[in-house]
Design an enzyme around this catalytic site. Sequence first.
Site: not given
Length: 207
Positions: A51-53, A83, A112, A141, A182, A184
């Site tokens: 997601g967005e860290s 990620c 990042r 991604i 990722h 998943e």
Amino acid sequence: MTTTAPVVGVLAVQGDVREHLAALEGGGARAVTVRRPAEVEAVDGLVVPGGESTTIDKLVRAFDLQEPLRARIAAGLPVYGSCAGMILLADRLADGAAGQQTLGGMDILVRRNAFGRQVDSFEEDLHIREIGGEPVRAVFIRAPWVEEAGPAVEVLARVETGPAAGRIVAARQGSLLVTSFHPEVTGDHRLHRLFVDMVVRATRRGR
């Protein structure tokens, strides 16, 4: 002889939660969402999703989850970060946003968005000895990479081709597991199965 499936939570404040829940179930766990401090205490293991860290960091603090998570990580809770989750589990960031904090626990320095912007996302086959069989199709991604790893960190995979060849993209330290990519989203549950096995072993040691 039957064994009870371990309860593995997915930190559900932001990111690709549903995909991890499905992958964990495919890997042999009973998967649940974690949004409250009491739920942190109720799981045998935890996934911090992509997601967005920076957003995950802010929401973790807003929901009073930071200290419970840090305490359980320090006590040996198995945690897998993919990620953004890798960034959250790093002790050090090379280019953290202003005021950005991590949960820490892993002796790594993470950069990042190391591979570039969204348009620079890519896929690559990685050979990971610990899961055996065919290579893992890794989806990157806006991915981070591990820039430095301490002596206790076991490197599981590096980029194998291209300008980023040699960069660390999967690692393990004690009960913590991280990947830049990722798994998943690919339908390949072997990395989640590896993590579930880590959870099972930790649960047995705690009995």
